[in-house]
Motif scaffolding. Sequence first.
Motif, short mmCIF file in Angstrom:
data_model
loop_
_atom_site.label_atom_id
_atom_site.label_comp_id
_atom_site.label_asym_id
_atom_site.label_seq_id
_atom_site.Cartn_x
_atom_site.Cartn_y
_atom_site.Cartn_z
N LEU A 100 0.82 -1.21 0.00
CA LEU A 100 0.00 0.00 0.00
C LEU A 100 0.85 1.26 0.00
O LEU A 100 0.55 2.23 -0.71
CB LEU A 100 -0.92 0.00 1.22
N LEU A 101 1.93 1.25 0.77
CA LEU A 101 2.82 2.41 0.81
C LEU A 101 3.49 2.61 -0.54
O LEU A 101 3.59 3.74 -1.04
CB LEU A 101 3.86 2.21 1.91
N HIS A 102 3.96 1.55 -1.14
CA HIS A 102 4.57 1.62 -2.46
C HIS A 102 3.60 2.25 -3.47
O HIS A 102 3.95 3.17 -4.22
CB HIS A 102 4.97 0.21 -2.91
N GLU A 103 2.39 1.77 -3.47
CA GLU A 103 1.37 2.27 -4.38
C GLU A 103 1.12 3.76 -4.16
O GLU A 103 1.04 4.54 -5.12
CB GLU A 103 0.09 1.48 -4.17
N GLU A 104 1.01 4.16 -2.91
CA GLU A 104 0.72 5.56 -2.61
C GLU A 104 1.88 6.47 -2.99
O GLU A 104 1.68 7.56 -3.53
CB GLU A 104 0.39 5.71 -1.12
N LEU A 105 3.10 6.05 -2.69
CA LEU A 105 4.25 6.86 -3.04
C LEU A 105 4.39 7.05 -4.55
O LEU A 105 4.67 8.15 -5.03
CB LEU A 105 5.53 6.24 -2.47
N THR B 134 -2.81 -3.86 15.21
CA THR B 134 -4.02 -4.63 15.50
C THR B 134 -5.28 -3.95 14.96
O THR B 134 -6.35 -4.54 15.01
CB THR B 134 -4.19 -4.83 17.02
N SER B 135 -5.14 -2.73 14.44
CA SER B 135 -6.30 -2.03 13.87
C SER B 135 -6.58 -2.53 12.46
O SER B 135 -5.89 -3.43 11.94
CB SER B 135 -6.04 -0.52 13.86
N SER B 136 -7.55 -1.92 11.79
CA SER B 136 -7.87 -2.30 10.42
C SER B 136 -6.73 -1.95 9.48
O SER B 136 -5.87 -1.11 9.79
CB SER B 136 -9.14 -1.57 9.96
N VAL B 137 -6.71 -2.56 8.32
CA VAL B 137 -5.69 -2.27 7.31
C VAL B 137 -5.69 -0.78 6.99
O VAL B 137 -4.62 -0.16 6.88
CB VAL B 137 -5.94 -3.11 6.04
N ARG B 138 -6.85 -0.18 6.84
CA ARG B 138 -6.96 1.23 6.51
C ARG B 138 -6.36 2.10 7.61
O ARG B 138 -5.62 3.05 7.33
CB ARG B 138 -8.43 1.61 6.30
N GLU B 139 -6.63 1.77 8.85
CA GLU B 139 -6.12 2.59 9.96
C GLU B 139 -4.60 2.46 10.08
O GLU B 139 -3.90 3.45 10.32
CB GLU B 139 -6.80 2.17 11.27
N VAL B 140 -4.10 1.25 9.92
CA VAL B 140 -2.64 1.07 9.99
C VAL B 140 -1.97 1.80 8.83
O VAL B 140 -0.94 2.46 9.00
CB VAL B 140 -2.28 -0.43 9.98
N HIS B 141 -2.55 1.72 7.65
CA HIS B 141 -2.01 2.42 6.49
C HIS B 141 -1.93 3.92 6.74
O HIS B 141 -0.94 4.57 6.40
CB HIS B 141 -2.89 2.13 5.27
N ALA B 142 -2.97 4.48 7.35
CA ALA B 142 -2.98 5.92 7.65
C ALA B 142 -1.84 6.28 8.60
O ALA B 142 -1.18 7.32 8.43
CB ALA B 142 -4.32 6.33 8.24
N VAL C 154 1.00 4.61 8.96
CA VAL C 154 2.24 4.47 8.21
C VAL C 154 2.48 5.71 7.36
O VAL C 154 3.58 6.27 7.33
CB VAL C 154 2.19 3.20 7.32
N LEU C 155 1.43 6.19 6.68
CA LEU C 155 1.57 7.37 5.84
C LEU C 155 1.96 8.60 6.64
O LEU C 155 2.79 9.40 6.19
CB LEU C 155 0.26 7.65 5.09
N ARG C 156 1.39 8.75 7.82
CA ARG C 156 1.75 9.91 8.64
C ARG C 156 3.23 9.88 9.02
O ARG C 156 3.91 10.91 9.01
CB ARG C 156 0.86 9.96 9.89
N ALA C 157 3.71 8.70 9.37
CA ALA C 157 5.12 8.59 9.74
C ALA C 157 6.03 8.87 8.55
O ALA C 157 7.05 9.57 8.68
CB ALA C 157 5.40 7.19 10.29
N VAL C 158 5.67 8.36 7.38
CA VAL C 158 6.48 8.58 6.19
C VAL C 158 6.39 10.03 5.75
O VAL C 158 7.38 10.62 5.30
CB VAL C 158 6.05 7.62 5.07
N GLU C 159 5.23 10.62 5.88
CA GLU C 159 5.06 12.03 5.54
C GLU C 159 6.01 12.91 6.35
O GLU C 159 6.62 13.85 5.81
CB GLU C 159 3.61 12.47 5.79
N LEU D 102 1.08 12.94 2.02
CA LEU D 102 0.90 11.61 1.44
C LEU D 102 -0.45 11.01 1.80
O LEU D 102 -0.64 9.81 1.69
CB LEU D 102 2.02 10.67 1.95
N GLY D 103 -1.36 11.84 2.24
CA GLY D 103 -2.67 11.31 2.59
C GLY D 103 -3.39 10.78 1.38
O GLY D 103 -3.07 11.08 0.25
#
Length: 212
Positions: free
Chosen positions: A21-26, A185-193, A195-200, A207-208
Amino acid sequence: MGTFISLDGPDGGGKTTQICLLHEELERRGFPVTRTREPGGTALGERIRNILLDPVSQADPVTEALMYAAARAQLVSRVIRPALEEGQVVLVERFYHSSIAYQSYGSGVALNMTRALAEIATGGLTPDLTLILDISPEIVFRERIVSRPLDRIEGRGLQFHRRVREGFLALAADEPGRLRVIDATSSVREVHARVLRAVESLLGKELGGEVR
């Protein structure tokens, strides 16, 4: 020079899903990206991976640590450094933090040995950011891993994986700026968010976006 990001943590935390997901978003945001994994990412590394994860393999902990280091050295030399020199964002699923957590905290190999092997294999290369996707082994064994055959590492039992998790958390506590723990342990969407905040915060760009 590019940017080097690793996703790491205990088994069952969703690293493969999140790095995809991160690869795709970047890429959607216009970043040149190379994605790879450990052990693996090269022809030699993938062959070592198959041996390491095969349940019939009988490598002792020190042999195992050396094999991971060999695969890592090849990956750094053939994939990671060249991509960084081209200015790419390099995403790697697991890096040397896994060796420290699994071989030292999990299997009892001396910490100075796994750290020395990491230094040799990487030539001192360290990720700019490591995201530890944290999940308790109790959840993994109950809800995820039990639904499919276990590889050699997954099959080492609950106590082993508890020690591995403790290792990752100890590493993160030692480097709170560069290693960040994310609740997996959260949903895929929540974990992805998350991850994006940290990478941002590392890349300095917005990167939202929706998880697709």
